[in-house]
Design a protein around this motif. Sequence first.
Motif, PDB file in Angstrom:
ATOM      1  N   ARG A 193       0.926  -1.530  -0.231  1.00 14.28           N
ATOM      2  CA  ARG A 193      -0.348   0.267  -0.157  1.00 14.28           C
ATOM      3  C   ARG A 193       0.367   1.041   0.066  1.00 14.28           C
ATOM      4  N   LEU A 194       2.152   1.218   0.391  1.00 15.60           N
ATOM      5  CA  LEU A 194       3.350   2.260   0.361  1.00 15.60           C
ATOM      6  C   LEU A 194       3.241   2.246  -0.873  1.00 15.60           C
ATOM      7  N   LEU A 195       3.675   1.164  -1.208  1.00 18.86           N
ATOM      8  CA  LEU A 195       4.637   2.096  -2.791  1.00 18.86           C
ATOM      9  C   LEU A 195       3.307   2.427  -3.920  1.00 18.86           C
ATOM     10  N   ALA A 196       2.096   2.105  -3.132  1.00 20.72           N
ATOM     11  CA  ALA A 196       1.073   2.771  -4.423  1.00 20.72           C
ATOM     12  C   ALA A 196       1.074   3.516  -3.964  1.00 20.72           C
ATOM     13  N   SER A 197       1.398   3.740  -3.210  1.00 20.48           N
ATOM     14  CA  SER A 197       0.841   5.660  -2.732  1.00 20.48           C
ATOM     15  C   SER A 197       2.133   6.566  -3.068  1.00 20.48           C
TER      16      SER A 197
END
Length: 275
Positions: A193-197
């Motif tokens: 989720r962090l990388l997606a953000s």
Amino acid sequence: MAAQDFTLNGLFGVEGLHVLITGAGTGIGLYMAKGFAANGAIVHIVGRRQTKLDEAKELLETLKAPGAEIHTICADVSDRQVITRLASGLTRLDVLINCAGIVLPDPPCNHLTPLPELQAALLASPSSTWSDTFAVNVESPFFLSVSVMHLLAASPTHGRIINISSIGSTMSDPATHQPAYQASKAALNHLTRLLASKFRETGIRVNAISPGYFPSQMNDPTNPKSMLARAKELVPLKRGGEEEDAAGTAIWLASRAGSYVHGEVIPLAGGRNWA
């Protein structure tokens, strides 16, 4: 606006895509490599053991569709310098699948273990188990993803990252005794989720697959005590995962069919993730 294409190849086509899969010499990584090779992708399989990679390549060559290519890269992706060299050797990348992972043994215990023995068993978990597990299962996907983000952002079909997590990341079964592994996979879910953000302006889609019980070095189907051997009893769908299940889910996320999925963790466990 481009004409809509609802054919199977239009929706699920991966022909010509450059796909890099870590941990692809065996297990789930190899199953996914089979799916991409059989559908015309240029597949780069990464692993620590050249002999396993050679065996995998020999198998993939017999399955590949016309136009598909199979390349091997022997590399330890827990080493940042190795990751840097690996990334610098690539000129195009459309799909990155972070599948390399380890689970290290810990002293066995469960919720029925008497308190003194339970405490002693949990405290006996070596610090190296935690550092080595997180190095491979969390740090490696992070640094490899960041190292190739320029290639993924330049992909003509927009880049995709698929992290391979585990149902152990969300299940808290007291009978299991793999705290470092389960914690690392929970961290990988949030890293997804962090990388997606972080990557949202680049067009790169980042998702994770959370498999249940698949045949692998971690889950030996010949061991009657393994979770896979007990799948009929434990899994609502009454079976373990099969090669096509892993390959199909990866192809869906890598293709146009999954182009509106972003920042998600997809359970692939026959319902075991909630049962």
